[in-house]
Design a protein around this motif. Structure first.
Motif, PDB file in Angstrom:
ATOM      1  N   HIS A  33       0.833  -1.207   0.000  1.00  0.00           N
ATOM      2  CA  HIS A  33       0.000   0.000   0.000  1.00  0.00           C
ATOM      3  C   HIS A  33       0.863   1.250   0.000  1.00  0.00           C
ATOM      4  O   HIS A  33       0.560   2.227   0.687  1.00  0.00           O
ATOM      5  CB  HIS A  33      -0.919   0.006   1.232  1.00  0.00           C
ATOM      6  CG  HIS A  33      -2.186  -0.771   1.062  1.00  0.00           C
ATOM      7  ND1 HIS A  33      -2.231  -2.134   1.126  1.00  0.00           N
ATOM      8  CD2 HIS A  33      -3.460  -0.363   0.815  1.00  0.00           C
ATOM      9  CE1 HIS A  33      -3.482  -2.540   0.935  1.00  0.00           C
ATOM     10  NE2 HIS A  33      -4.251  -1.488   0.743  1.00  0.00           N
ATOM     11  N   VAL A  41      -2.924  -3.495   5.478  1.00  0.00           N
ATOM     12  CA  VAL A  41      -3.951  -2.438   5.599  1.00  0.00           C
ATOM     13  C   VAL A  41      -5.378  -2.966   5.418  1.00  0.00           C
ATOM     14  O   VAL A  41      -6.270  -2.676   6.219  1.00  0.00           O
ATOM     15  CB  VAL A  41      -3.709  -1.288   4.587  1.00  0.00           C
ATOM     16  CG1 VAL A  41      -4.936  -0.388   4.469  1.00  0.00           C
ATOM     17  CG2 VAL A  41      -2.504  -0.458   5.000  1.00  0.00           C
ATOM     18  N   ASP A  42      -5.600  -3.741   4.368  1.00  0.00           N
ATOM     19  CA  ASP A  42      -6.981  -4.151   4.071  1.00  0.00           C
ATOM     20  C   ASP A  42      -7.534  -5.124   5.124  1.00  0.00           C
ATOM     21  O   ASP A  42      -8.742  -5.116   5.407  1.00  0.00           O
ATOM     22  CB  ASP A  42      -7.069  -4.783   2.683  1.00  0.00           C
ATOM     23  CG  ASP A  42      -6.783  -3.768   1.587  1.00  0.00           C
ATOM     24  OD1 ASP A  42      -6.695  -2.562   1.883  1.00  0.00           O
ATOM     25  OD2 ASP A  42      -6.634  -4.189   0.423  1.00  0.00           O
ATOM     26  N   GLY A 116     -12.349  -6.067   2.961  1.00  0.00           N
ATOM     27  CA  GLY A 116     -11.604  -4.811   2.933  1.00  0.00           C
ATOM     28  C   GLY A 116     -10.715  -4.619   1.723  1.00  0.00           C
ATOM     29  O   GLY A 116      -9.989  -3.636   1.647  1.00  0.00           O
ATOM     30  N   HIS A 174      -6.105   3.437  -3.844  1.00  0.00           N
ATOM     31  CA  HIS A 174      -5.243   2.532  -3.091  1.00  0.00           C
ATOM     32  C   HIS A 174      -4.040   3.258  -2.454  1.00  0.00           C
ATOM     33  O   HIS A 174      -3.247   3.886  -3.163  1.00  0.00           O
ATOM     34  CB  HIS A 174      -4.767   1.471  -4.080  1.00  0.00           C
ATOM     35  CG  HIS A 174      -3.881   0.440  -3.516  1.00  0.00           C
ATOM     36  ND1 HIS A 174      -4.369  -0.679  -2.884  1.00  0.00           N
ATOM     37  CD2 HIS A 174      -2.537   0.350  -3.466  1.00  0.00           C
ATOM     38  CE1 HIS A 174      -3.344  -1.420  -2.496  1.00  0.00           C
ATOM     39  NE2 HIS A 174      -2.231  -0.820  -2.839  1.00  0.00           N
ATOM     40  N   GLU A 179      -7.147   5.500   2.832  1.00  0.00           N
ATOM     41  CA  GLU A 179      -6.518   4.400   3.579  1.00  0.00           C
ATOM     42  C   GLU A 179      -5.439   4.913   4.529  1.00  0.00           C
ATOM     43  O   GLU A 179      -5.251   4.367   5.622  1.00  0.00           O
ATOM     44  CB  GLU A 179      -5.947   3.359   2.612  1.00  0.00           C
ATOM     45  CG  GLU A 179      -7.048   2.544   1.963  1.00  0.00           C
ATOM     46  CD  GLU A 179      -6.542   1.387   1.137  1.00  0.00           C
ATOM     47  OE1 GLU A 179      -7.092   0.281   1.281  1.00  0.00           O
ATOM     48  OE2 GLU A 179      -5.607   1.576   0.328  1.00  0.00           O
TER      49      GLU A 179
HETATM   50 ZN   LIG Z   1      -6.331  -1.319   0.475  1.00  0.00          ZN
END
Ligand SMILES: [Zn+2]
Length: 261
Positions: A33, A41-42, A116, A174, A179
């Motif tokens: 990311h 992160v997701d 996510g 992204h 984020e």
């Molecule tokens: Zn992401």
């Protein structure tokens, strides 16, 4: 809110008996990311949004159980970046189906898959898993990033526009403002904050190729791995995103299922 891995089987038996249990299964991925954010992160986002959704469902009468996160997913677009890991779609589909079946076996028939990670193959695998589970009578919903863009919008985009500070919100994606804000708020210890001032805006990229996943992230971001402007991010924005999106996701679920009888 209960975390399935942190309670004993006796509590699960009680929850199943209550008829009010609703299980959320967060799904993420290990994927780059940008140089400022961690690969998880997701997955972390799916957990944060699960926890933010739970109170609204509890208010409606559910007993919310969050299952351990599926931390792996399909991540082909960013596979050229060190550390990105990708499953085959059928592996992810099987994991979700088998987890859903196990839950049903114990009387936990309401399953919300909260995803996510935006990736077409990844989302299709989750869709396929949902369809298979639905033939076996479990109540299954897919929320967060899903194939059906109306659901994604209702979960993630409704009511959040005013929080963004980026001069080009249409180019945020992204690893960008959204984020990065979430990470600064919810898992700041994983953010390389000293790197963020060095990250120039990445607004001038092939948006269609990014959205439609027709080219890989390395080539369309020039090896940078983020889309948009991480410097526009703040922890305060992240806090607002979590609050609004938690309510949004709960609304999507309650619109489908209403309150438990
Ligand atoms: Zn992401």
């Amino acid at each position: 809110m209960f975390e399935l891995a942190k309670i004993p089987f006796t509590e699960v038996a009680r929850l199943a008996q209550s008829g009010k249990a609703l299980v959320i299964l967060p799904v993420g991925v290990v994927e780059e990311h940008g140089a400022h954010l961690p690969l998880g992160v997701d997955s972390f986002a799916a957990e944060v949004y699960s926890a933010a959704t739970a109170p609204y469902l509890e208010e409606a009468g559910y007993e919310v159980v969050v299952a351990p996160t599926i931390n792996y997913g399909v991540a082909r677009a960013a596979i050229d970046f060190p550390g990105t890991l990708s499953l085959e779609p059928e592996t992810l589909r099987s994991m979700v189906v088998e987890i859903g079946r196990s839950l049903s076996r114990h009387g936990l028939g309401r399953l919300v898959i909260l995803n996510g990670h935006r990736d077409k193959e990844h989302m299709k695998a989750l869709d396929d898993a949902k369809e298979i589970l639905l033939t076996e009578k479990a109540q299954v919903l897919l929320v967060g990033f899903v194939h059906d863009d109306a659901v994604t919008a209702a979960c993630y985009r409704d009511g959040v526009k005013q929080f963004y500070k980026s001069p080009r919100p249409d180019r945020e994606g992204h690893g960008g403002e959204s984020e990065t804000s979430l990470a600064l708020h919810a898992f700041p210890e994983t953010v390389r904050q000293e790197v963020i001032p060095q990250l120039d805006p990445n607004f001038d990229y092939d948006v269609e190729a990014f959205r439609n996943e027709t080219k890989d992230y390395w080539s369309i971001s020039g090896g940078r791995g983020y889309f948009g402007w991480p410097q526009a991010a703040t922890a305060e924005t992240g806090k607002q995103l979590v609050t609004v999106r938690g309510r949004n996701i709960a609304n999507v679920i309650l619109r489908e299922w209403g309150s438990p009888k």
